[in-house]
Design a protein around this motif. Structure first.
Motif, PDB file in Angstrom:
ATOM      1  N   VAL A  92      59.492  54.093  32.193  1.00 30.29           N
ATOM      2  CA  VAL A  92      60.588  53.914  31.231  1.00 30.29           C
ATOM      3  C   VAL A  92      60.961  52.440  31.134  1.00 30.29           C
ATOM      4  O   VAL A  92      61.161  51.905  30.035  1.00 30.29           O
ATOM      5  N   ASP A  93      61.043  51.764  32.269  1.00 27.32           N
ATOM      6  CA  ASP A  93      61.357  50.333  32.262  1.00 27.32           C
ATOM      7  C   ASP A  93      60.283  49.546  31.511  1.00 27.32           C
ATOM      8  O   ASP A  93      60.592  48.643  30.724  1.00 27.32           O
ATOM      9  N   GLY A  94      59.030  49.899  31.752  1.00 24.44           N
ATOM     10  CA  GLY A  94      57.932  49.221  31.059  1.00 24.44           C
ATOM     11  C   GLY A  94      57.993  49.442  29.556  1.00 24.44           C
ATOM     12  O   GLY A  94      57.797  48.511  28.768  1.00 24.44           O
ATOM     13  N   VAL A 153      57.445  63.808  47.171  1.00 21.58           N
ATOM     14  CA  VAL A 153      56.631  63.787  45.948  1.00 21.58           C
ATOM     15  C   VAL A 153      57.537  63.623  44.734  1.00 21.58           C
ATOM     16  O   VAL A 153      57.236  62.852  43.813  1.00 21.58           O
ATOM     17  N   LEU A 154      58.663  64.334  44.723  1.00 26.57           N
ATOM     18  CA  LEU A 154      59.610  64.207  43.614  1.00 26.57           C
ATOM     19  C   LEU A 154      60.188  62.794  43.541  1.00 26.57           C
ATOM     20  O   LEU A 154      60.368  62.247  42.445  1.00 26.57           O
ATOM     21  N   GLU A 155      60.475  62.196  44.678  1.00 25.38           N
ATOM     22  CA  GLU A 155      60.987  60.823  44.689  1.00 25.38           C
ATOM     23  C   GLU A 155      59.946  59.850  44.142  1.00 25.38           C
ATOM     24  O   GLU A 155      60.275  58.939  43.382  1.00 25.38           O
ATOM     25  N   GLN A 156      58.692  60.061  44.545  1.00 23.37           N
ATOM     26  CA  GLN A 156      57.616  59.206  44.028  1.00 23.37           C
ATOM     27  C   GLN A 156      57.452  59.385  42.518  1.00 23.37           C
ATOM     28  O   GLN A 156      57.274  58.412  41.781  1.00 23.37           O
ATOM     29  N   LEU A 157      57.524  60.626  42.088  1.00 29.06           N
ATOM     30  CA  LEU A 157      57.409  60.910  40.659  1.00 29.06           C
ATOM     31  C   LEU A 157      58.564  60.270  39.895  1.00 29.06           C
ATOM     32  O   LEU A 157      58.365  59.665  38.838  1.00 29.06           O
ATOM     33  N   GLU A 158      59.764  60.387  40.438  1.00 27.76           N
ATOM     34  CA  GLU A 158      60.933  59.784  39.805  1.00 27.76           C
ATOM     35  C   GLU A 158      60.769  58.267  39.708  1.00 27.76           C
ATOM     36  O   GLU A 158      61.073  57.663  38.674  1.00 27.76           O
ATOM     37  N   ALA A 159      60.273  57.650  40.760  1.00 26.74           N
ATOM     38  CA  ALA A 159      60.065  56.203  40.757  1.00 26.74           C
ATOM     39  C   ALA A 159      59.030  55.812  39.710  1.00 26.74           C
ATOM     40  O   ALA A 159      59.197  54.819  38.993  1.00 26.74           O
ATOM     41  N   ARG A 160      57.969  56.594  39.607  1.00 24.84           N
ATOM     42  CA  ARG A 160      56.932  56.294  38.611  1.00 24.84           C
ATOM     43  C   ARG A 160      57.463  56.468  37.189  1.00 24.84           C
ATOM     44  O   ARG A 160      57.166  55.664  36.306  1.00 24.84           O
ATOM     45  N   VAL A 161      58.237  57.528  36.982  1.00 25.99           N
ATOM     46  CA  VAL A 161      58.814  57.758  35.654  1.00 25.99           C
ATOM     47  C   VAL A 161      59.769  56.622  35.304  1.00 25.99           C
ATOM     48  O   VAL A 161      59.743  56.093  34.183  1.00 25.99           O
TER      49      VAL A 161
END
Length: 69
Positions: free
Chosen positions: A17-19, A5-13
């Motif tokens: 940020v990239d967007g 879940v933390l990895e998914q959250l990190e990827a979404r964040v």
């Protein structure tokens, strides 16, 4: 499970940020383009004013010639 879940959250964040970074870059480009268009608009307005003054002058000369003749 929570590590995933933390990895998914990190990827979404990171994706967010990239967007945001891309949107900021696009905003900077649009602001620069807007400034350029404002300057071009002012230049064209100045040219228009100059042509109007020339036209008034020519019409005044024509009126003067007609009144003399």
């Amino acid at each position: 499970m929570s590590f995933e879940v933390l990895e998914q959250l990190e990827a979404r964040v990171q994706s967010a940020v990239d967007g945001i970074t891309l949107l900021k870059m696009e905003l900077d480009e649009l602001r620069a383009q807007n400034q350029q268009l404002k300057e071009e608009n002012q230049h064209l307005r100045n040219e228009h004013q100059a042509w109007q003054e020339r036209l008034r002058s020519l019409l005044g000369k024509m009126d003067q010639m007609n009144s003399e003749g």
